[in-house]
Structures are given as structure tokens and as C-alpha cells.
Design an enzyme around this catalytic site. Structure first.
Site, PDB file in Angstrom:
ATOM      1  N   ARG A   1      -1.881 -14.621   4.008  1.00 47.61           N
ATOM      2  CA  ARG A   1      -2.708 -14.012   5.064  1.00 47.61           C
ATOM      3  C   ARG A   1      -2.038 -14.187   6.429  1.00 47.61           C
ATOM      4  NH1 ARG A   1      -6.893 -10.518   3.932  1.00 47.61           N
ATOM      5  NH2 ARG A   1      -8.094 -11.316   5.699  1.00 47.61           N
TER       6      ARG A   1
ATOM      7  N   ARG B   1       2.431  -6.836   9.444  1.00 49.40           N
ATOM      8  CA  ARG B   1       1.750  -5.748  10.163  1.00 49.40           C
ATOM      9  C   ARG B   1       2.183  -5.702  11.622  1.00 49.40           C
ATOM     10  NH1 ARG B   1      -4.046  -7.411   7.527  1.00 49.40           N
ATOM     11  NH2 ARG B   1      -4.023  -6.075   5.673  1.00 49.40           N
TER      12      ARG B   1
ATOM     13  N   TYR C   1     -12.329  -2.517  -3.757  1.00 45.39           N
ATOM     14  CA  TYR C   1     -12.932  -2.690  -2.431  1.00 45.39           C
ATOM     15  C   TYR C   1     -14.456  -2.743  -2.514  1.00 45.39           C
ATOM     16  CZ  TYR C   1      -8.545  -2.069   0.205  1.00 45.39           C
ATOM     17  OH  TYR C   1      -7.289  -2.222   0.762  1.00 45.39           O
TER      18      TYR C   1
ATOM     19  N   HIS D   1      -2.338  -5.447   1.481  1.00 43.97           N
ATOM     20  CA  HIS D   1      -3.628  -6.110   1.293  1.00 43.97           C
ATOM     21  C   HIS D   1      -3.340  -7.452   0.636  1.00 43.97           C
ATOM     22  CE1 HIS D   1      -7.674  -6.978  -0.251  1.00 43.97           C
ATOM     23  NE2 HIS D   1      -7.041  -7.367  -1.330  1.00 43.97           N
TER      24      HIS D   1
ATOM     25  N   PHE E   1     -15.798   2.972   7.419  1.00 41.06           N
ATOM     26  CA  PHE E   1     -14.358   3.230   7.294  1.00 41.06           C
ATOM     27  C   PHE E   1     -13.920   3.407   5.850  1.00 41.06           C
ATOM     28  CE2 PHE E   1     -14.526  -1.529   7.486  1.00 41.06           C
ATOM     29  CZ  PHE E   1     -13.897  -1.843   6.284  1.00 41.06           C
TER      30      PHE E   1
ATOM     31  N   LYS F   1       0.819  -1.215   0.000  1.00 44.73           N
ATOM     32  CA  LYS F   1       0.000   0.000   0.000  1.00 44.73           C
ATOM     33  C   LYS F   1       0.859   1.275   0.000  1.00 44.73           C
ATOM     34  CE  LYS F   1      -3.889  -2.246   2.376  1.00 44.73           C
ATOM     35  NZ  LYS F   1      -4.921  -2.089   3.433  1.00 44.73           N
TER      36      LYS F   1
ATOM     37  N   THR G   1      -5.754  -7.396  10.687  1.00 40.21           N
ATOM     38  CA  THR G   1      -5.927  -6.073  10.066  1.00 40.21           C
ATOM     39  C   THR G   1      -5.278  -4.951  10.872  1.00 40.21           C
ATOM     40  OG1 THR G   1      -8.011  -6.811   9.102  1.00 40.21           O
ATOM     41  CG2 THR G   1      -7.661  -4.437   9.220  1.00 40.21           C
TER      42      THR G   1
ATOM     43  N   ASN H   1      -2.052  -0.155   7.010  1.00 36.77           N
ATOM     44  CA  ASN H   1      -1.537  -1.443   7.493  1.00 36.77           C
ATOM     45  C   ASN H   1      -0.683  -2.146   6.435  1.00 36.77           C
ATOM     46  OD1 ASN H   1      -3.548  -2.160   5.753  1.00 36.77           O
ATOM     47  ND2 ASN H   1      -4.764  -3.325   7.235  1.00 36.77           N
TER      48      ASN H   1
ATOM     49  N   GLU I   1      -9.864 -10.370  -7.881  1.00 35.90           N
ATOM     50  CA  GLU I   1      -8.869  -9.300  -7.776  1.00 35.90           C
ATOM     51  C   GLU I   1      -7.759  -9.447  -8.825  1.00 35.90           C
ATOM     52  OE1 GLU I   1      -7.698  -9.388  -3.637  1.00 35.90           O
ATOM     53  OE2 GLU I   1      -9.687  -8.757  -2.974  1.00 35.90           O
TER      54      GLU I   1
HETATM   55  P1  CMP Z   1      -7.308  -4.633   3.682  1.00 38.49           P
HETATM   56  O1  CMP Z   1      -6.785  -5.980   3.982  1.00 38.49           O
HETATM   57  O2  CMP Z   1      -6.812  -3.913   2.493  1.00 38.49           O
HETATM   58  O3  CMP Z   1      -8.920  -4.726   3.597  1.00 38.49           O
HETATM   59  C1  CMP Z   1      -9.752  -3.629   3.857  1.00 38.49           C
HETATM   60  C2  CMP Z   1      -9.001  -2.487   4.451  1.00 38.49           C
HETATM   61  O4  CMP Z   1      -9.819  -1.555   5.135  1.00 38.49           O
HETATM   62  C3  CMP Z   1      -8.067  -3.005   5.533  1.00 38.49           C
HETATM   63  O5  CMP Z   1      -7.005  -3.704   4.965  1.00 38.49           O
HETATM   64  C4  CMP Z   1      -7.718  -1.716   6.257  1.00 38.49           C
HETATM   65  O6  CMP Z   1      -6.760  -0.951   5.516  1.00 38.49           O
HETATM   66  C5  CMP Z   1      -9.067  -1.000   6.195  1.00 38.49           C
HETATM   67  N1  CMP Z   1      -9.866  -1.210   7.405  1.00 38.49           N
HETATM   68  C6  CMP Z   1     -10.523  -2.309   7.772  1.00 38.49           C
HETATM   69  N2  CMP Z   1     -11.190  -2.125   8.916  1.00 38.49           N
HETATM   70  C7  CMP Z   1     -10.938  -0.852   9.277  1.00 38.49           C
HETATM   71  C8  CMP Z   1     -11.340  -0.048  10.355  1.00 38.49           C
HETATM   72  N3  CMP Z   1     -12.157  -0.517  11.319  1.00 38.49           N
HETATM   73  N4  CMP Z   1     -10.895   1.220  10.419  1.00 38.49           N
HETATM   74  C9  CMP Z   1     -10.088   1.698   9.444  1.00 38.49           C
HETATM   75  N5  CMP Z   1      -9.671   0.987   8.364  1.00 38.49           N
HETATM   76  C10 CMP Z   1     -10.096  -0.274   8.295  1.00 38.49           C
END
Ligand code: CMP
Length: 141
Positions: free
Chosen positions: A91, A108, A55, A121, A63, A15, A97, A118, A132
Site C-alpha cells: 500500500r 501512482r 469490488y 489495486h 464512481f 490494471k 488513490t 491509477n 480477494e
Molecule cells: P482501487 O485501489 O482499485 O480501489 C477502488 C478503485 O476505485 C480505486 O482504486 C480507483 O481506481 C477507483 N476510485 C476510487 N475513488 C474514486 C473516485 N472518487 N473517482 C473515480 N474512481 C475512484
């Protein structure tokens, strides 16, 4: 003749926060040292429409607006990784997350202190990986 099933593929995004922090090499190196193969890789800045497609399952969540701003804020690196059970393996390598709660030893857990920024993805299922990869690398689909 081998009886093992063909290797899986997964879609990974390194990211914009990871690119800004100079962590692309560190993250790629972890995947390479694990024994995973990089089948495709590109640097790209997403526009809003593409973020909505990537997404799709999150666009109605509270969020999502700040996530969209973050994910379109600069270049990221998209890649396709392949290997035995790569979806589950990646994963596990990236961790949960929220970087504040992710286990030490994961990407992470070692490198992020944020629930949003984070660093990576990765596709969460075979269906997500298929969708994807087709979105990011239609030539591989
Ligand atoms: P990702 O694995 O890319 O999938 C969805 C993304 O949304 C996640 O990583 C985070 O970057 C973001 N995300 C998920 N939950 C939250 C949350 N509660 N608050 C802020 N960002 C979030």
C-alpha cells in the site's frame, strides 16, 4: 527455530491502463526489487460479474459504473505477493488513490495522473487480502 511470524500475502491487480501503457514490467520490477515474492500471477480480462465481486464494497458508490467499465476494458495482471508485512508495504509503494496527489516515489505518484486509472489495486487489510486471494486464486486459499 525462527520466532518470526509467517509472511503475509496480498492481492495486487496491475490494471488495464498499466497493461495498455506497457508498464507491467516497471511495476513488477519495483515489487521484485523491494524483495517481495510473486506466489501466483495470471493475465485475465474481467467480466462485469467478476468486477462486481472483486469490488463488492464499492458497487453502490457513484464512481463504480465508470470504474467497472474501465476495469473490464482489457486484460489486467493479477498476482499474489508475499513478504514481511506485505499488505502495508505494498500500500505504501502504490501511494494514495489519486495519482495527481500521490507522493512522488510511489507507483501512482510517479506514473499516474488519474483518480480512476491509477495503475494498481492492492488489498487494504488482512480481511480484504484473504477474500480477494480466495476470489482470484482459489487454489491458494
Ligand atoms: P482501487 O485501489 O482499485 O480501489 C477502488 C478503485 O476505485 C480505486 O482504486 C480507483 O481506481 C477507483 N476510485 C476510487 N475513488 C474514486 C473516485 N472518487 N473517482 C473515480 N474512481 C475512484
Amino acid at each position: 527455530m525462527s520466532s518470526s511470524s509467517p509472511d503475509e500475502r496480498t492481492l495486487v491487480l496491475i490494471k488495464p491502463d498499466a497493461v495498455r501503457r506497457g508498464l507491467v514490467g516497471e511495476i513488477l520490477s519495483r515489487f521484485e526489487r523491494k524483495g517481495l515474492r510473486i506466489d501466483a500471477m495470471v493475465s485475465r480480462t474481467m467480466d462485469g460479474g467478476f468486477a462486481d465481486q472483486h469490488y463488492a464494497e464499492h458497487v453502490d458508490k457513484p464512481f463504480y459504473p465508470p470504474l467497472k467499465t474501465f476495469m473490464t476494458s482489457g486484460p489486467l495482471v493479477a498476482l499474489v505477493l508475499s513478504g514481511d508485512q506485505v499488505i502495508e508495504v505494498v500500500r505504501a509503494m502504490i501511494g494514495s488513490t489519486d495519482g495527481r496527489k500521490a507522493t512522488a516515489g510511489t507507483i501512482r505518484g510517479d506514473l499516474s495522473l488519474s483518480n480512476r486509472e491509477n495503475l494498481v489495486h492492492a488489498s487494504d487489510s488482512a480481511d480484504s487480502a484473504k477474500r480477494e486471494i480466495a476470489l482470484w486464486f482459489p487454489e491458494l486459499a
